[in-house]
Design a protein around this motif. Structure first.
Motif, PDB file in Angstrom:
ATOM      1  N   LEU A  17       0.691  -1.285   0.072  1.00 26.47           N
ATOM      2  CA  LEU A  17      -0.133   0.035  -0.135  1.00 26.47           C
ATOM      3  C   LEU A  17       0.889   1.152   0.057  1.00 26.47           C
ATOM      4  O   LEU A  17       0.395   2.316  -0.595  1.00 26.47           O
ATOM      5  CB  LEU A  17      -0.865  -0.015   1.143  1.00 26.47           C
ATOM      6  N   VAL A  18       2.160   1.201   0.652  1.00 25.03           N
ATOM      7  CA  VAL A  18       2.924   2.450   0.783  1.00 25.03           C
ATOM      8  C   VAL A  18       3.548   2.421  -0.320  1.00 25.03           C
ATOM      9  O   VAL A  18       3.456   3.716  -1.128  1.00 25.03           O
ATOM     10  CB  VAL A  18       4.076   2.192   1.866  1.00 25.03           C
ATOM     11  N   PHE A  19       3.850   1.417  -1.346  1.00 19.92           N
ATOM     12  CA  PHE A  19       4.404   1.579  -2.659  1.00 19.92           C
ATOM     13  C   PHE A  19       3.427   2.327  -3.577  1.00 19.92           C
ATOM     14  O   PHE A  19       3.797   3.051  -4.686  1.00 19.92           O
ATOM     15  CB  PHE A  19       4.864  -0.056  -2.925  1.00 19.92           C
ATOM     16  N   LEU A  20       2.232   2.124  -3.472  1.00 21.98           N
ATOM     17  CA  LEU A  20       1.041   2.521  -4.315  1.00 21.98           C
ATOM     18  C   LEU A  20       0.952   3.924  -3.827  1.00 21.98           C
ATOM     19  O   LEU A  20      -0.236   4.466  -4.575  1.00 21.98           O
ATOM     20  CB  LEU A  20      -0.270   1.758  -4.246  1.00 21.98           C
ATOM     21  N   GLY A  21       1.331   4.543  -2.745  1.00 19.03           N
ATOM     22  CA  GLY A  21       0.985   5.747  -2.351  1.00 19.03           C
ATOM     23  C   GLY A  21      -0.060   6.001  -1.564  1.00 19.03           C
ATOM     24  O   GLY A  21      -0.598   7.293  -1.401  1.00 19.03           O
ATOM     25  N   ILE A  22      -0.511   5.016  -0.907  1.00 16.87           N
ATOM     26  CA  ILE A  22      -1.932   5.156  -0.111  1.00 16.87           C
ATOM     27  C   ILE A  22      -1.451   5.417   1.093  1.00 16.87           C
ATOM     28  O   ILE A  22      -0.353   4.764   1.817  1.00 16.87           O
ATOM     29  CB  ILE A  22      -2.551   3.785  -0.234  1.00 16.87           C
ATOM     30  N   ASN A  23      -2.170   6.305   1.957  1.00 14.10           N
ATOM     31  CA  ASN A  23      -2.070   6.604   3.406  1.00 14.10           C
ATOM     32  C   ASN A  23      -2.364   5.403   4.480  1.00 14.10           C
ATOM     33  O   ASN A  23      -3.622   5.080   4.129  1.00 14.10           O
ATOM     34  CB  ASN A  23      -2.870   7.825   3.609  1.00 14.10           C
ATOM     35  N   THR A  25      -2.098   5.335   7.512  1.00 12.33           N
ATOM     36  CA  THR A  25      -1.942   5.502   9.204  1.00 12.33           C
ATOM     37  C   THR A  25      -3.568   5.044   9.576  1.00 12.33           C
ATOM     38  O   THR A  25      -3.460   4.442  10.707  1.00 12.33           O
ATOM     39  CB  THR A  25      -2.074   7.111   9.337  1.00 12.33           C
ATOM     40  N   PRO A  26      -4.490   5.425   8.993  1.00  7.71           N
ATOM     41  CA  PRO A  26      -5.711   4.652   9.503  1.00  7.71           C
ATOM     42  C   PRO A  26      -5.636   3.158   9.765  1.00  7.71           C
ATOM     43  O   PRO A  26      -6.283   2.552  10.703  1.00  7.71           O
ATOM     44  CB  PRO A  26      -6.969   4.943   8.588  1.00  7.71           C
ATOM     45  N   PHE A  27      -5.188   2.328   8.735  1.00  5.46           N
ATOM     46  CA  PHE A  27      -5.100   1.028   8.803  1.00  5.46           C
ATOM     47  C   PHE A  27      -4.194   0.621   9.916  1.00  5.46           C
ATOM     48  O   PHE A  27      -4.479  -0.393  10.895  1.00  5.46           O
ATOM     49  CB  PHE A  27      -4.347   0.332   7.663  1.00  5.46           C
ATOM     50  N   LEU A  28      -3.170   1.251  10.110  1.00  7.02           N
ATOM     51  CA  LEU A  28      -2.278   1.041  11.367  1.00  7.02           C
ATOM     52  C   LEU A  28      -2.949   1.102  12.657  1.00  7.02           C
ATOM     53  O   LEU A  28      -2.834   0.330  13.720  1.00  7.02           O
ATOM     54  CB  LEU A  28      -1.072   1.750  11.430  1.00  7.02           C
ATOM     55  N   LEU A  29      -3.816   2.424  12.916  1.00  7.07           N
ATOM     56  CA  LEU A  29      -4.613   2.432  14.076  1.00  7.07           C
ATOM     57  C   LEU A  29      -5.793   1.245  14.335  1.00  7.07           C
ATOM     58  O   LEU A  29      -5.633   0.921  15.411  1.00  7.07           O
ATOM     59  CB  LEU A  29      -5.317   3.804  13.790  1.00  7.07           C
TER      60      LEU A  29
END
Length: 506
Positions: A17-23, A25-29
């Motif tokens: 997801l990071v590679f695709l440029g998606i944030n 942070t919500p998933f981590l929370l």
């Protein structure tokens, strides 16, 4: 293995997801919250039934008390209370005899009385007397902010008592709840509180203890606030017997001191009878502290044995507190010395032999004090006895008036005591007002009568102390040099300078 696969997949997904440029942070929370919930669920499963109930049960395992060697003979005094308790315990010992008379076994015994009188010791001795399993808890252990936890702990306590008795092949178990007023307070009926649920569960468990159950369970409880307990707890069929464990009398105090000094080296001049006489109003715990403090003073002095003076120091410490470093000015010390001598002179005149010691050294909040020997234990007071005690209270202030022309704040506590005793005379129907109900009598009349009584006692005290100037001067010199004037020495001075003391009108 599955755990590692899931963790690896989650990390790979996040990197993708990071590679695709998606944030992310919500998933981590969300992942953190899910992880915390999962972790708590795992801990609950590992702990048993989960959460607060598991916590309650883990605490309950500490309730079983190892068998102690405490017997009723080890408890000084309290003969009446011990006799009542033994009679209640005999229902557990002589089962066939009570069945013969058709007696219903007692379900509960409530020990009431001031702190330090030996209620917990009597509960431990009871377990030995009946050869019962002994399970103990404090009222505070059932108090929780979570609804239902206290009730669950009550259930666990009764189960634990029975299982412990069965495990040890015992026919009976004793549950002791100290400070039961914490959970057994009066219910107001306005709201459903955690305390009410805990109390309801205790009432249910006590009702459910049938006479034919084996092992049979006897509930013992202790409190110094019986007036706070709920009526449902005190009724017959629950706490059937209420035993008052009062402050010990002189004979009991001597017994207690004998027990607590059995392992201590006492000098030949030690009189435990005299110590018992000087400790009127002391509880058993305070008397144990007196014996212990006396031994500490002897150790400080490097003395091989505990002497009578060490017991004198110990009584002062338990009663007044340790000596303080507060240093008064010379003028204050002189005023305090005259104040205390005023108390001592009046006390010796109205009750010969009552002064044990006059001290100028400060202890606690007092800059000086007179330790009095009550001579005998008294529980009823006549008007004459109260008036004499009022004179003793006023003696310090009158001495200051004679030598300084006025009073000081040091007389505040003395006046409070004198006012209390004057009001007691009025309330007891011993004044000129006769038998009165304070609620229906004009407060001005009561105030005037109290004032008349105090003024009368002030005049008698002034007349008495004005004749004792030589005693004041000699006592002042002794206190200034040694800070302590012993009772026998003080009486010798009084006899030398005021030989007509028996003729003085009191």
């Amino acid at each position: 293995m599955h755990k590692e696969i899931w963790i690896g997949s989650a990390v790979g997904l996040i990197l993708f997801l990071v590679f695709l440029g998606i944030n992310v942070t919500p998933f981590l929370l969300v992942a953190v919250v899910i992880g915390i919930i999962f972790f708590m669920l795992m801990r609950q499963q590992a702990g048993g039934t989960g959460g607060n109930i598991a916590l309650g049960r883990s605490k309950q395992q500490k309730h079983v008390i190892p068998r102690s060697n405490i017997q009723f003979a080890d408890i000084g005094g309290q003969e009446r209370a011990k006799k009542e308790l033994k009679e209640a315990l005999d229902f557990l010992v002589y089962k066939e005899k009570i069945e013969q008379y058709g007696i219903r076994p007692l379900k509960g015994v409530l020990l009431t009385g001031p702190p330090g009188t030996g209620k917990t010791l009597m509960a431990k001795a009871a377990a030995n007397y009946t050869n019962s399993a002994f399970v103990a808890a404090s009222g505070s252990q059932f108090v929780e902010m979570y609804v239902g936890v206290g009730a669950q702990r009550i259930r666990d306590l009764f189960k634990e008592a029975k299982s412990t008795a069965e495990k040890n092949n015992q026919d009976s178990a004793i549950i002791f709840i100290d400070e039961i007023d914490v959970i057994g307070g009066k219910r107001d009926g306005q709201q459903q509180r955690e305390y009410d649920q805990t109390l309801n569960q205790l009432l249910t468990e006590m009702d459910g203890v049938a006479t034919s159950d084996k092992p049979r369970v006897l509930v013992m409880a202790a409190t110094n606030r019986k007036d706070m307990l709920d009526a449902a707890l005190l009724r017959p069929g629950r706490f059937d017997r209420h035993i008052s464990v009062d402050l010990p009398d002189k004979y009991a105090r001597e017994q207690i001191l004998t027990i607590h000094t059995a392992n201590k080296p006492l000098a030949s001049d030690v009189s435990l009878e005299r110590v018992a006489q000087e400790t009127f109003g002391f509880s058993g715990a305070q008397l144990e502290s007196v014996a212990n403090e006396a031994a500490i003073y002897a150790m400080r002095d490097g003395s091989e044995k505990i002497e009578m003076r060490h017991f004198g120091y110990a009584v002062d410490k338990v009663m007044m507190g340790e000596k303080v470093d507060r240093e008064a000015s010379e003028e204050e010390k002189r005023r305090v010395a005259l104040h205390e001598l005023g108390h001592a002179i009046v006390s010796e005149h109205v009750r010969p032999g009552s002064v044990s010691q006059v001290t100028l050294s400060p202890r606690g909040q007092a800059l000086g004090y007179v330790r009095q020997n009550p001579m005998e234990d008294r529980y009823l007071y006549t008007k004459d006895a109260l008036e004499k005690q009022i004179m003793v209270c006023l003696g310090g202030a009158v001495a200051e008036e004679i030598y300084y022309g006025g009073r000081s704040t040091g007389s505040k506590n003395d006046f409070e005591q004198a006012l209390g005793m004057a009001q007691e005379i009025v309330q007891s129907g011993m004044s000129e007002l006769g038998i009165v109900h304070l609620q229906y009598v004009d407060k001005t009349r009561i105030h005037d009568e109290v004032e008349r009584l105090l003024e009368n006692m002030l005049e008698k005290t002034r007349a008495l102390l004005r004749q004792c100037d030589p005693v004041f001067q000699h006592g002042l010199k002794t206190l200034w040099d040694a800070e302590v004037l012993q009772g026998d020495e003080f009486r010798a001075v009084l006899k030398q300078y005021v030989p007509q003391q028996q003729e003085v009108a009191v």
